[in-house]
Design an enzyme around this catalytic site. Structure first.
Site, PDB file in Angstrom:
ATOM      1  CG  ASP A  36       9.275  14.539  -7.148  1.00  0.00           C
ATOM      2  OD1 ASP A  36      10.474  14.678  -6.830  1.00  0.00           O
ATOM      3  OD2 ASP A  36       8.351  14.580  -6.327  1.00  0.00           O
TER       4      ASP A  36
ATOM      5  CD1 TRP B 246       1.197  -3.001   2.336  1.00  0.00           C
ATOM      6  CD2 TRP B 246       0.459  -0.958   1.829  1.00  0.00           C
ATOM      7  NE1 TRP B 246       1.904  -2.105   3.099  1.00  0.00           N
ATOM      8  CE2 TRP B 246       1.477  -0.835   2.807  1.00  0.00           C
ATOM      9  CE3 TRP B 246      -0.145   0.212   1.356  1.00  0.00           C
ATOM     10  CZ2 TRP B 246       1.894   0.388   3.314  1.00  0.00           C
ATOM     11  CZ3 TRP B 246       0.262   1.425   1.866  1.00  0.00           C
ATOM     12  CH2 TRP B 246       1.280   1.499   2.836  1.00  0.00           C
TER      13      TRP B 246
ATOM     14  N   GLY C 244       7.164  -2.291   1.579  1.00  0.00           N
ATOM     15  CA  GLY C 244       8.532  -1.983   1.174  1.00  0.00           C
ATOM     16  C   GLY C 244       9.016  -0.753   1.885  1.00  0.00           C
TER      17      GLY C 244
ATOM     18  CG  PHE D  72      -1.782   2.948  -1.955  1.00  0.00           C
ATOM     19  CD1 PHE D  72      -1.398   3.715  -0.858  1.00  0.00           C
ATOM     20  CD2 PHE D  72      -1.748   3.531  -3.221  1.00  0.00           C
ATOM     21  CE1 PHE D  72      -0.995   5.043  -1.027  1.00  0.00           C
ATOM     22  CE2 PHE D  72      -1.346   4.853  -3.387  1.00  0.00           C
ATOM     23  CZ  PHE D  72      -0.970   5.602  -2.288  1.00  0.00           C
TER      24      PHE D  72
END
Length: 266
Positions: A162, A73, A76, A35
Protein backbone atom coordinates in the site's frame (compact mmCIF):
# COMPACT_ATOMS: atom_id res chain seq x y z
CA UNK A 1 -8.95 3.10 25.22
CA UNK A 2 -9.84 3.03 28.93
CA UNK A 3 -7.83 -0.14 29.40
CA UNK A 4 -4.90 1.46 27.59
CA UNK A 5 -5.03 4.61 29.72
CA UNK A 6 -5.06 2.47 32.83
CA UNK A 7 -2.13 0.49 31.46
CA UNK A 8 -0.08 3.60 30.65
CA UNK A 9 -0.58 4.92 34.16
CA UNK A 10 -0.89 8.39 35.71
CA UNK A 11 -0.38 11.51 33.69
CA UNK A 12 -0.55 10.06 30.20
CA UNK A 13 -3.13 11.61 27.86
CA UNK A 14 -4.28 9.40 25.00
CA UNK A 15 -6.08 10.38 21.85
CA UNK A 16 -6.88 8.34 18.72
CA UNK A 17 -4.32 8.79 15.95
CA UNK A 18 -6.75 8.07 13.14
CA UNK A 19 -5.84 5.42 10.57
CA UNK A 20 -7.86 2.61 9.05
CA UNK A 21 -7.78 0.16 11.93
CA UNK A 22 -8.59 2.65 14.69
CA UNK A 23 -6.12 0.87 16.93
CA UNK A 24 -3.56 3.66 17.05
CA UNK A 25 -3.11 6.38 19.66
CA UNK A 26 -0.91 9.32 20.42
CA UNK A 27 0.11 9.31 24.09
CA UNK A 28 1.45 12.48 25.72
CA UNK A 29 2.87 13.23 29.13
CA UNK A 30 4.46 16.63 29.63
CA UNK A 31 6.98 16.99 26.80
CA UNK A 32 6.99 13.29 26.01
CA UNK A 33 4.99 12.10 23.03
CA UNK A 34 4.81 8.54 21.74
CA UNK A 35 2.83 6.57 19.18
CA UNK A 36 0.97 3.58 20.63
CA UNK A 37 -0.58 0.83 18.57
CA UNK A 38 -2.52 -2.27 19.45
CA UNK A 39 -1.64 -5.55 17.75
CA UNK A 40 0.69 -3.91 15.34
CA UNK A 41 2.66 -5.78 12.69
CA UNK A 42 4.86 -8.42 14.36
CA UNK A 43 7.91 -7.46 12.33
CA UNK A 44 7.93 -3.91 13.63
CA UNK A 45 11.20 -4.70 15.43
CA UNK A 46 12.98 -5.54 12.17
CA UNK A 47 11.46 -2.52 10.40
CA UNK A 48 12.59 -0.31 13.28
CA UNK A 49 16.10 -1.77 13.34
CA UNK A 50 16.47 -1.02 9.64
CA UNK A 51 15.18 2.55 10.04
CA UNK A 52 12.18 1.92 7.81
CA UNK A 53 9.64 2.95 10.49
CA UNK A 54 10.02 5.28 13.49
CA UNK A 55 12.02 3.74 16.32
CA UNK A 56 10.32 1.02 18.37
CA UNK A 57 10.62 1.91 22.08
CA UNK A 58 8.93 -1.07 23.74
CA UNK A 59 6.45 -3.92 23.29
CA UNK A 60 4.20 -5.22 26.07
CA UNK A 61 1.49 -7.82 26.29
CA UNK A 62 -1.75 -7.01 28.14
CA UNK A 63 -3.59 -9.59 30.27
CA UNK A 64 -6.18 -10.02 27.52
CA UNK A 65 -3.44 -11.07 25.08
CA UNK A 66 -3.33 -7.80 23.13
CA UNK A 67 0.15 -6.65 22.23
CA UNK A 68 0.90 -2.95 22.63
CA UNK A 69 3.82 -1.31 20.85
CA UNK A 70 5.22 2.14 21.46
CA UNK A 71 7.19 4.02 18.83
CA UNK A 72 8.99 7.32 18.88
CA UNK A 73 6.68 10.09 17.72
CA UNK A 74 7.89 11.62 14.47
CA UNK A 75 6.93 15.22 13.94
CA UNK A 76 6.60 14.91 10.25
CA UNK A 77 4.17 15.13 7.41
CA UNK A 78 2.90 12.86 4.69
CA UNK A 79 4.51 13.18 1.28
CA UNK A 80 2.50 14.95 -1.40
CA UNK A 81 1.80 13.04 -4.63
CA UNK A 82 4.44 14.91 -6.62
CA UNK A 83 7.11 14.27 -3.96
CA UNK A 84 7.00 10.55 -4.71
CA UNK A 85 9.40 11.35 -7.54
CA UNK A 86 12.08 12.05 -4.93
CA UNK A 87 15.20 9.85 -5.00
CA UNK A 88 14.71 9.05 -1.33
CA UNK A 89 11.46 7.26 -2.06
CA UNK A 90 13.18 5.06 -4.66
CA UNK A 91 16.08 4.41 -2.29
CA UNK A 92 13.91 3.49 0.69
CA UNK A 93 11.74 1.14 -1.36
CA UNK A 94 14.88 -0.45 -2.75
CA UNK A 95 16.24 -0.95 0.77
CA UNK A 96 12.96 -2.60 1.83
CA UNK A 97 12.86 -4.90 -1.20
CA UNK A 98 16.48 -5.90 -0.64
CA UNK A 99 16.18 -6.61 3.08
CA UNK A 100 17.13 -10.22 3.82
CA UNK A 101 16.16 -9.87 7.50
CA UNK A 102 12.68 -8.72 6.63
CA UNK A 103 12.20 -11.56 4.16
CA UNK A 104 13.50 -14.19 6.60
CA UNK A 105 11.25 -12.92 9.35
CA UNK A 106 8.24 -13.02 7.03
CA UNK A 107 8.97 -16.56 5.95
CA UNK A 108 9.55 -17.71 9.52
CA UNK A 109 6.10 -16.43 10.41
CA UNK A 110 4.65 -18.63 7.71
CA UNK A 111 3.58 -15.88 5.32
CA UNK A 112 2.94 -17.59 2.02
CA UNK A 113 3.99 -15.78 -1.15
CA UNK A 114 1.27 -13.85 -2.96
CA UNK A 115 1.34 -15.29 -6.48
CA UNK A 116 -0.38 -13.88 -9.57
CA UNK A 117 -2.78 -16.88 -9.46
CA UNK A 118 -3.80 -15.98 -5.90
CA UNK A 119 -4.48 -12.40 -6.92
CA UNK A 120 -6.46 -13.35 -10.02
CA UNK A 121 -8.59 -15.99 -8.30
CA UNK A 122 -9.32 -13.65 -5.43
CA UNK A 123 -10.52 -10.94 -7.84
CA UNK A 124 -12.59 -13.45 -9.78
CA UNK A 125 -14.25 -14.70 -6.62
CA UNK A 126 -15.06 -11.20 -5.34
CA UNK A 127 -16.44 -10.20 -8.73
CA UNK A 128 -18.85 -13.12 -8.88
CA UNK A 129 -19.87 -12.81 -5.21
CA UNK A 130 -20.85 -9.19 -5.79
CA UNK A 131 -22.44 -9.93 -9.19
CA UNK A 132 -20.29 -7.31 -10.86
CA UNK A 133 -21.13 -7.42 -14.57
CA UNK A 134 -19.07 -4.39 -15.55
CA UNK A 135 -17.65 -5.08 -19.04
CA UNK A 136 -14.31 -3.45 -18.17
CA UNK A 137 -13.88 -5.71 -15.14
CA UNK A 138 -14.88 -8.85 -17.10
CA UNK A 139 -12.48 -7.84 -19.85
CA UNK A 140 -9.66 -7.16 -17.42
CA UNK A 141 -10.12 -10.51 -15.67
CA UNK A 142 -9.83 -12.26 -19.00
CA UNK A 143 -6.70 -10.26 -19.81
CA UNK A 144 -5.17 -11.17 -16.44
CA UNK A 145 -5.82 -14.84 -17.16
CA UNK A 146 -4.33 -14.73 -20.66
CA UNK A 147 -1.28 -12.69 -19.66
CA UNK A 148 -0.22 -14.16 -16.33
CA UNK A 149 3.40 -13.09 -15.78
CA UNK A 150 6.08 -15.72 -15.56
CA UNK A 151 7.92 -15.36 -12.27
CA UNK A 152 10.23 -17.11 -9.90
CA UNK A 153 9.42 -17.08 -6.21
CA UNK A 154 13.18 -16.76 -5.62
CA UNK A 155 12.83 -13.18 -6.79
CA UNK A 156 9.96 -12.39 -4.43
CA UNK A 157 10.58 -9.77 -1.75
CA UNK A 158 8.69 -8.22 1.13
CA UNK A 159 6.25 -5.77 -0.45
CA UNK A 160 4.49 -3.10 1.57
CA UNK A 161 1.42 -3.48 -0.69
CA UNK A 162 0.00 0.00 0.00
CA UNK A 163 2.59 2.52 -1.18
CA UNK A 164 0.06 5.38 -1.21
CA UNK A 165 1.74 8.78 -0.68
CA UNK A 166 -0.05 9.09 2.72
CA UNK A 167 2.03 6.24 4.12
CA UNK A 168 5.36 8.00 3.50
CA UNK A 169 6.30 10.29 6.39
CA UNK A 170 9.03 12.88 6.10
CA UNK A 171 10.33 14.65 9.19
CA UNK A 172 11.89 17.76 7.71
CA UNK A 173 15.48 16.54 8.05
CA UNK A 174 16.69 13.56 6.07
CA UNK A 175 14.44 10.95 7.55
CA UNK A 176 11.84 9.27 5.42
CA UNK A 177 9.67 6.47 6.80
CA UNK A 178 7.16 4.10 5.26
CA UNK A 179 4.46 3.32 7.83
CA UNK A 180 1.40 1.08 8.19
CA UNK A 181 2.70 -2.40 7.46
CA UNK A 182 -0.49 -4.30 8.26
CA UNK A 183 -1.05 -5.46 4.67
CA UNK A 184 2.53 -6.42 3.75
CA UNK A 185 3.10 -9.47 1.52
CA UNK A 186 5.90 -11.58 0.12
CA UNK A 187 5.45 -10.96 -3.60
CA UNK A 188 6.91 -9.79 -6.88
CA UNK A 189 8.46 -6.33 -6.29
CA UNK A 190 6.26 -5.14 -9.18
CA UNK A 191 3.34 -5.29 -6.72
CA UNK A 192 4.77 -2.11 -5.12
CA UNK A 193 6.47 -0.64 -8.16
CA UNK A 194 3.44 -0.66 -10.46
CA UNK A 195 1.12 1.58 -8.41
CA UNK A 196 3.97 3.84 -7.40
CA UNK A 197 5.10 4.48 -10.96
CA UNK A 198 1.68 4.52 -12.63
CA UNK A 199 0.06 6.79 -10.07
CA UNK A 200 2.87 9.16 -9.15
CA UNK A 201 5.79 9.20 -11.58
CA UNK A 202 5.57 10.88 -14.99
CA UNK A 203 6.33 8.32 -17.70
CA UNK A 204 9.41 10.23 -18.87
CA UNK A 205 10.97 9.78 -15.41
CA UNK A 206 10.34 6.04 -15.03
CA UNK A 207 13.75 4.88 -16.11
CA UNK A 208 15.67 7.37 -13.95
CA UNK A 209 13.43 6.56 -10.95
CA UNK A 210 14.06 2.86 -11.49
CA UNK A 211 17.82 3.49 -11.87
CA UNK A 212 17.83 5.03 -8.39
CA UNK A 213 15.80 2.06 -7.16
CA UNK A 214 18.42 -0.20 -8.73
CA UNK A 215 16.58 -1.71 -11.67
CA UNK A 216 16.98 -1.37 -15.42
CA UNK A 217 13.73 -0.92 -17.23
CA UNK A 218 13.04 -3.76 -19.68
CA UNK A 219 10.10 -5.42 -21.42
CA UNK A 220 9.67 -8.12 -18.82
CA UNK A 221 9.57 -5.55 -16.06
CA UNK A 222 7.04 -3.39 -17.92
CA UNK A 223 4.80 -6.39 -18.64
CA UNK A 224 4.79 -7.40 -14.99
CA UNK A 225 3.99 -3.86 -13.92
CA UNK A 226 1.08 -3.73 -16.37
CA UNK A 227 -0.25 -6.99 -14.95
CA UNK A 228 -0.07 -5.85 -11.32
CA UNK A 229 -1.52 -2.43 -12.11
CA UNK A 230 -4.47 -3.92 -14.00
CA UNK A 231 -5.15 -6.25 -11.08
CA UNK A 232 -4.96 -3.31 -8.70
CA UNK A 233 -7.41 -1.27 -10.78
CA UNK A 234 -9.89 -4.15 -10.67
CA UNK A 235 -9.37 -4.49 -6.93
CA UNK A 236 -10.07 -0.78 -6.43
CA UNK A 237 -13.16 -0.89 -8.64
CA UNK A 238 -14.51 -3.76 -6.50
CA UNK A 239 -13.67 -1.86 -3.29
CA UNK A 240 -15.54 1.31 -4.37
CA UNK A 241 -18.36 -0.74 -5.89
CA UNK A 242 -19.14 -2.11 -2.42
CA UNK A 243 -19.23 1.47 -1.13
CA UNK A 244 -21.27 2.87 -4.04
CA UNK A 245 -18.61 5.51 -4.73
CA UNK A 246 -19.21 5.92 -8.43
CA UNK A 247 -16.88 8.84 -8.92
CA UNK A 248 -13.96 6.65 -7.78
CA UNK A 249 -15.15 3.70 -9.88
CA UNK A 250 -15.03 5.95 -12.94
CA UNK A 251 -11.53 7.12 -12.09
CA UNK A 252 -10.16 3.57 -11.77
CA UNK A 253 -12.06 2.36 -14.83
CA UNK A 254 -10.45 5.12 -16.90
CA UNK A 255 -6.99 4.11 -15.76
CA UNK A 256 -7.81 0.45 -16.35
CA UNK A 257 -8.88 1.01 -19.94
CA UNK A 258 -5.79 3.15 -20.56
CA UNK A 259 -3.44 0.39 -19.37
CA UNK A 260 -5.34 -2.34 -21.23
CA UNK A 261 -4.93 -0.27 -24.38
CA UNK A 262 -1.25 0.29 -23.68
CA UNK A 263 -0.86 -3.47 -23.12
CA UNK A 264 -2.06 -4.00 -26.69
CA UNK A 265 -5.54 -5.21 -25.80
CA UNK A 266 -8.25 -4.02 -28.14
Amino acid sequence: MKRLEHFMGEGWQLRPAGGATGEAYVAEQGKQKIFIKRNSSPFLAVLSAEGIVPKLLWTKRLENGDVITAQRWVDGRELKSYEMNDDRVASLLSKIHQSKDLLDMFKRMGNLPLTPEHIRLNLKQKTSQLYIQDPFVIDALKWLTDNAPSYSENNFVVCHADVNHNNWIHNGTDNLFLIDWDGAQVADPALDLAPLLYLYIPRKDWSSWLETYGQHINDDMLKRMQWYMISQCVDNIIWYWQRHEYHEITKWTDLLSEILQEAGHH
